[in-house]
Design an enzyme around this catalytic site. Structure first.
Site, mmCIF file in Angstrom:
data_model
loop_
_atom_site.group_PDB
_atom_site.id
_atom_site.type_symbol
_atom_site.label_atom_id
_atom_site.label_comp_id
_atom_site.label_asym_id
_atom_site.label_seq_id
_atom_site.Cartn_x
_atom_site.Cartn_y
_atom_site.Cartn_z
ATOM 1 N N GLU A 102 33.540 51.608 41.014
ATOM 2 C CA GLU A 102 34.229 50.676 40.120
ATOM 3 C C GLU A 102 33.217 49.981 39.212
ATOM 4 O O GLU A 102 32.584 49.002 39.613
ATOM 5 C CB GLU A 102 34.976 49.629 40.934
ATOM 6 C CG GLU A 102 35.902 50.183 41.996
ATOM 7 C CD GLU A 102 36.197 49.163 43.082
ATOM 8 O OE1 GLU A 102 36.718 48.075 42.756
ATOM 9 O OE2 GLU A 102 35.880 49.447 44.255
ATOM 10 N N HIS B 5 40.315 51.428 39.736
ATOM 11 C CA HIS B 5 40.075 51.416 41.191
ATOM 12 C C HIS B 5 40.480 52.736 41.840
ATOM 13 O O HIS B 5 40.989 52.755 42.965
ATOM 14 C CB HIS B 5 40.845 50.260 41.823
ATOM 15 C CG HIS B 5 40.271 49.733 43.099
ATOM 16 N ND1 HIS B 5 40.136 50.511 44.230
ATOM 17 C CD2 HIS B 5 39.806 48.513 43.425
ATOM 18 C CE1 HIS B 5 39.625 49.779 45.203
ATOM 19 N NE2 HIS B 5 39.400 48.560 44.742
ATOM 20 N N HIS C 108 40.210 40.750 42.550
ATOM 21 C CA HIS C 108 40.901 41.726 41.687
ATOM 22 C C HIS C 108 42.088 41.134 40.931
ATOM 23 O O HIS C 108 43.156 41.754 40.820
ATOM 24 C CB HIS C 108 41.370 42.915 42.524
ATOM 25 C CG HIS C 108 40.278 43.810 42.990
ATOM 26 N ND1 HIS C 108 39.069 43.943 42.334
ATOM 27 C CD2 HIS C 108 40.209 44.650 44.074
ATOM 28 C CE1 HIS C 108 38.316 44.816 42.975
ATOM 29 N NE2 HIS C 108 38.963 45.253 44.033
#
Length: 325
Positions: A291, A163, A93
């Protein structure tokens, strides 16, 4: 549009179409509340410090690249790049200080939209190129649309997502396992112990990963096949329609997610434990994430779409959440 001070250099912007109301924080360009007919259905926090301490990435804009890159390395243009490894031996991420922890600049806002930007310098978290990213949140006709745009002065990687953790029963409910989920994905990607895809594309039919027809999220969540990930934390490959649907029998709220990205990570929050939040504390399986993304580690795989952004090129992606208002 209302604006609320959220701590030093952090603000909440509320956008609304009358029945759908969304709170956006400029730190992480992050959804902190989403109210459908007055029911808040996403994770959120009272301050930035609680958000960071949670380690959840909840509601945040993710970048430069969502999900994992194996070994924190990739090759592009004949050069190998080394990224921050913040998930064991892998990059996750966007790295140690990804976009979710960066203060975005608010470019403009009104009652129904807010536009934020972030300039990521060349070499940040190991990525090449100075990348400018713009995120636009818009509410209209019972839908929230999140649009991402980016340009870079060097070839680089870019795979944004949001997210948010959802619970259509209400974010303060004990569990979200009774939410009914459909994912238009005939295949998923099995993973190794570090949650890196093995390269196999496997049919969901006859497995706990089959959400091709509506199914309670909790129906198979505690099965042996999902024990190592404490539930779902897997990438699904969309079919012809890139769409997910969720329904709560308790509240009657439905959500339809559409996107232009080829895959979606379904995470059922198995690693969430006693996290301080705006309504008290979140625990395991109290929220789920959908996501949209490219396949995890796509840059190091063959014959899959790769999230390469070429120098001087402009790219866009979107996620749209439509509610039954």
């Amino acid at each position: 549009m209302s604006k609320k001070n959220y701590g030093k250099d952090a603000f909440i912007y509320t956008i609304s179409d009358g029945k759908l109301s969304v709170d956006i924080c400029n730190v992480g360009a992050r959804i902190n509340a989403l109210r459908v007919n007055g029911v808040d259905i996403v994770y959120g926090f009272d301050c930035v410090e609680d958000y960071v301490a949670s380690g959840t990435f909840a509601g945040a804009t993710i970048g430069r690249v969502a999900n994992r890159i194996a070994g924190g390395k990739f090759a592009l243009g004949g050069k190998t790049y080394t990224l921050a490894c913040n998930d064991g031996k892998n990059h996750l991420h966007g790295g140690t200080v990804g976009f979710d922890k960066r203060a975005f600049t608010v470019e403009r806002h009104d009652d129904k939209s807010v536009v934020m930007s972030y300039l990521s310098p060349d070499g940040e978290e190991g990525y090449p190129g100075e990348l400018k990213m713009i995120v636009e949140f818009t509410v209209s006709d019972g839908a929230l649309t999140v649009k991402f745009d980016a340009t870079s002065d060097k070839d680089t990687l870019w795979c944004p997502t949001n997210h948010a953790y959802f619970n259509l029963d209400g974010e303060n409910s004990d569990k979200m396992t009774d939410n009914i989920l459909t994912i238009n994905a005939p295949r998923y990607t099995p993973v190794d112990g570090g949650l890196i895809p093995t390269g196999e594309l496997k049919s969901v039919i006859g497995t706990p990963f089959d959400f091709t027809s509506p199914k309670r999220i909790g129906e198979n969540i505690a099965c042996a096949e999902l024990a190592s990930t404490k539930g779902y934390d897997h990438n699904f490959v969309f079919g012809d329609e890139r769409i997910c649907r969720v329904e709560s029998v308790k509240t009657g709220i439905t959500m339809e997610l559409t996107t232009d990205m080829p895959c979606v990570q379904f995470y059922s929050g198995g690693y969430v434990e006693n996290i301080k939040c705006k309504s008290g504390h979140y625990g395991q399986w109290t929220g789920f994430c959908l996501e949209p993304q490219y396949m995890p580690n796509a840059i190091n795989m063959h014959n899959v779409d790769s999230p390469v952004l070429r120098a001087g090129e402009s790219k866009s992606h979107y996620i749209k959440y439509k509610f039954n208002i």
